[in-house]
Write a protein that holds these residues in place. Structure first.
Motif, PDB file in Angstrom:
ATOM      1  N   LEU A  87      23.906 -28.210  57.514  1.00 10.88           N
ATOM      2  CA  LEU A  87      22.731 -28.979  57.887  1.00 10.88           C
ATOM      3  C   LEU A  87      21.444 -28.343  57.365  1.00 10.88           C
ATOM      4  CD1 LEU A  87      23.610 -29.993  61.570  1.00 10.88           C
ATOM      5  CD2 LEU A  87      23.672 -31.429  59.526  1.00 10.88           C
ATOM      6  N   LEU A  88      21.499 -27.028  57.106  1.00  9.69           N
ATOM      7  CA  LEU A  88      20.357 -26.319  56.529  1.00  9.69           C
ATOM      8  C   LEU A  88      20.881 -25.458  55.372  1.00  9.69           C
ATOM      9  CD1 LEU A  88      18.597 -25.155  59.838  1.00  9.69           C
ATOM     10  CD2 LEU A  88      17.862 -27.025  58.339  1.00  9.69           C
ATOM     11  N   PRO A  89      21.370 -26.085  54.325  1.00 11.13           N
ATOM     12  CA  PRO A  89      22.094 -25.367  53.264  1.00 11.13           C
ATOM     13  C   PRO A  89      21.272 -24.322  52.520  1.00 11.13           C
ATOM     14  CG  PRO A  89      21.577 -27.609  52.586  1.00 11.13           C
ATOM     15  CD  PRO A  89      21.258 -27.523  54.042  1.00 11.13           C
ATOM     16  N   ASN A  90      19.955 -24.457  52.524  1.00  9.99           N
ATOM     17  CA  ASN A  90      19.116 -23.519  51.783  1.00  9.99           C
ATOM     18  C   ASN A  90      18.551 -22.397  52.647  1.00  9.99           C
ATOM     19  OD1 ASN A  90      19.385 -25.020  49.343  1.00  9.99           O
ATOM     20  ND2 ASN A  90      17.841 -26.469  50.086  1.00  9.99           N
ATOM     21  N   VAL A  91      19.001 -22.358  53.911  1.00 11.91           N
ATOM     22  CA  VAL A  91      18.520 -21.325  54.829  1.00 11.91           C
ATOM     23  C   VAL A  91      19.586 -20.237  54.957  1.00 11.91           C
ATOM     24  CG1 VAL A  91      17.744 -20.842  57.175  1.00 11.91           C
ATOM     25  CG2 VAL A  91      17.151 -23.023  56.096  1.00 11.91           C
ATOM     26  N   PRO A  92      19.258 -18.987  54.654  1.00 10.01           N
ATOM     27  CA  PRO A  92      20.262 -17.913  54.669  1.00 10.01           C
ATOM     28  C   PRO A  92      20.587 -17.442  56.093  1.00 10.01           C
ATOM     29  CG  PRO A  92      18.123 -17.007  54.155  1.00 10.01           C
ATOM     30  CD  PRO A  92      17.944 -18.505  54.194  1.00 10.01           C
ATOM     31  N   PRO A  93      21.758 -16.842  56.278  1.00  8.31           N
ATOM     32  CA  PRO A  93      22.094 -16.249  57.576  1.00  8.31           C
ATOM     33  C   PRO A  93      21.243 -15.008  57.863  1.00  8.31           C
ATOM     34  CG  PRO A  93      24.066 -16.645  56.251  1.00  8.31           C
ATOM     35  CD  PRO A  93      22.884 -16.793  55.343  1.00  8.31           C
ATOM     36  N   VAL A  94      21.034 -14.732  59.144  1.00  4.77           N
ATOM     37  CA  VAL A  94      20.306 -13.532  59.546  1.00  4.77           C
ATOM     38  C   VAL A  94      20.974 -12.288  58.965  1.00  4.77           C
ATOM     39  CG1 VAL A  94      19.677 -12.067  61.518  1.00  4.77           C
ATOM     40  CG2 VAL A  94      19.424 -14.546  61.682  1.00  4.77           C
ATOM     41  N   GLY A  95      22.321 -12.314  58.908  1.00  4.21           N
ATOM     42  CA  GLY A  95      23.085 -11.160  58.454  1.00  4.21           C
ATOM     43  C   GLY A  95      22.755 -10.686  57.052  1.00  4.21           C
ATOM     44  N   GLN A  96      22.157 -11.553  56.228  1.00  8.10           N
ATOM     45  CA  GLN A  96      21.774 -11.132  54.877  1.00  8.10           C
ATOM     46  C   GLN A  96      20.602 -10.162  54.902  1.00  8.10           C
ATOM     47  OE1 GLN A  96      21.175 -14.298  52.057  1.00  8.10           O
ATOM     48  NE2 GLN A  96      23.202 -15.183  52.368  1.00  8.10           N
TER      49      GLN A  96
ATOM     50  N   THR B  12      24.433 -17.878  62.400  1.00  7.09           N
ATOM     51  CA  THR B  12      25.861 -17.823  62.077  1.00  7.09           C
ATOM     52  C   THR B  12      26.110 -16.937  60.849  1.00  7.09           C
ATOM     53  OG1 THR B  12      25.520 -19.914  60.902  1.00  7.09           O
ATOM     54  CG2 THR B  12      26.475 -20.029  63.091  1.00  7.09           C
ATOM     55  N   ALA B  13      27.365 -16.519  60.696  1.00 12.13           N
ATOM     56  CA  ALA B  13      27.719 -15.620  59.585  1.00 12.13           C
ATOM     57  C   ALA B  13      27.583 -16.313  58.232  1.00 12.13           C
ATOM     58  CB  ALA B  13      29.142 -15.095  59.770  1.00 12.13           C
ATOM     59  N   ALA B  14      27.846 -17.620  58.200  1.00  8.83           N
ATOM     60  CA  ALA B  14      27.752 -18.393  56.957  1.00  8.83           C
ATOM     61  C   ALA B  14      26.623 -19.414  57.069  1.00  8.83           C
ATOM     62  CB  ALA B  14      29.074 -19.107  56.691  1.00  8.83           C
ATOM     63  N   PRO B  15      26.066 -19.877  55.959  1.00  9.00           N
ATOM     64  CA  PRO B  15      25.018 -20.898  55.999  1.00  9.00           C
ATOM     65  C   PRO B  15      25.524 -22.186  56.642  1.00  9.00           C
ATOM     66  CG  PRO B  15      25.118 -19.868  53.838  1.00  9.00           C
ATOM     67  CD  PRO B  15      26.335 -19.412  54.588  1.00  9.00           C
ATOM     68  N   SER B  16      24.611 -22.953  57.228  1.00 11.49           N
ATOM     69  CA  SER B  16      24.957 -24.229  57.847  1.00 11.49           C
ATOM     70  C   SER B  16      24.813 -25.352  56.831  1.00 11.49           C
ATOM     71  CB  SER B  16      24.041 -24.506  59.044  1.00 11.49           C
ATOM     72  OG  SER B  16      24.162 -25.841  59.475  1.00 11.49           O
TER      73      SER B  16
END
Length: 317
Positions: A225-234, A219-223
């Motif tokens: 449920l996984l707040p410390n996992v960055p989006p692929v888009g970064q 997803t464009a923004a972090p989830s």
């Protein structure tokens, strides 16, 4: 003319009568993926509560295979009486028209849209034995080892997401098709494949463990449920992909029955207990207000996924 008008009147009366008595028996909710998949998990939560509201059993029937085509063909050919429904995703109704040259069903003409259910994020995971801790490190590692890494694709979202990452990042990996998400995850953990884009529904129990390494979310923004996992888009600019989930029946279902189902399913999705259960699976409830709005959404998503697939450079089979 009188006979024609009379026939129409009889049909309307019959339709109204069937809607008033509907449902008078069990309803089958077909799922085009295996038990344990993200869609299966959502279907079972919804089916239980819908059964309570309709006072009839709602039975989940898994018909996996052929990228959801087996289930789609089955439901498209069923009697349009409201007793055979399908909870499916963008795989059957958005992606397949661009992934297959000879699709045996039409996702718009052969189905009656009932309601959008929601959206399901995906995560990028790798085997923890790989010497990488971030998506950028994985991209660099893949570039240094062209054609030596493999990835699993049990559904269209996994396929399109991975092919898009490959194309935008300029890496080369070997595709390994799967019939189900749980099997792909099992093989990732076992080291048979190296990379997998997994839905939160089937993967959440593993995403927070050391059995896999979670690198990013799609997803464009972090989830939350996984707040410390960055989006692929970064790491891969321009990337944003989310899977949707909805309920259909065969084409030609009587409007009163469609409206009844829409009302009851929306009530189920508005239940806080249901929302909380689905949230633990990473599922975001976002039902459409009417079947007509969902119908427009289906067409728009088909066109959107066609664009994504072309951008990823995927050729139809």
């Amino acid at each position: 003319m009188a006979t024609f008008v009379g026939t129409i009147g009889l049909l309307i009366t019959a339709g109204s009568a069937s809607a008033q008595t509907y449902p008078s028996g069990p309803i089958t909710l077909v799922v085009p993926f295996a038990a344990g998949s993200g869609t299966d998990g959502v279907a079972r939560v919804v089916a239980q509560k819908l059964s309570d509201r309709l006072k009839q059993p709602v039975i989940v029937d898994n018909k996996p295979g052929a990228s959801a085509q087996i289930a789609a063909v089955h439901v498209a050919g069923a009697k349009p009486d409201g007793y055979t429904l399908m909870m499916t995703t963008n795989t059957s109704h958005s992606a397949n028209p661009s992934l297959f040259k000879a699709l045996r069903y039409d996702p718009v003409k052969d189905f009656t849209p009932v309601t959008l259910v929601g959206e399901l994020p995906f995560a990028v995971v790798v085997n923890p034995k790989l010497p990488v801790k971030t998506l950028k490190e994985f991209v660099d590692y893949a570039k240094a080892n062209p054609g030596k890494l493999s990835y699993g694709t049990p559904n269209s979202t996994s396929l399109v997401a991975t092919e898009t990452i490959k194309r935008l990042a300029g890496i080369n990996m070997l595709q390994v098709p799967y019939k189900s998400s749980p099997q792909a995850m099992t093989d990732l953990i076992g080291g048979q494949i190296d990379f997998y884009v997994v839905d939160f529904g089937s993967g959440m129990s593993m995403l927070k463990t050391d059995k896999v390494r979670t690198l990013a979310v799609t997803t464009a923004a972090p989830s939350r449920l996984l707040p410390n996992v960055p989006p692929v888009g970064q790491t891969v600019p321009g990337f944003d992909l989310t899977s949707w989930n909805g309920i259909f029946g065969p084409a030609g279902m009587p409007k009163p029955i469609v409206d009844r189902l829409n009302t009851e399913i929306l009530a189920v999705l508005g239940d806080k207990e249901v929302q909380d259960k689905l949230a633990t699976q990473g599922f975001q409830v976002s039902p459409s207000a009417t079947p007509q709005e969902f119908a427009k959404y289906v067409v728009a998503q088909r066109d959107h996924w066609s664009m994504l697939i072309k951008q990823a450079g995927i050729q139809p089979e």
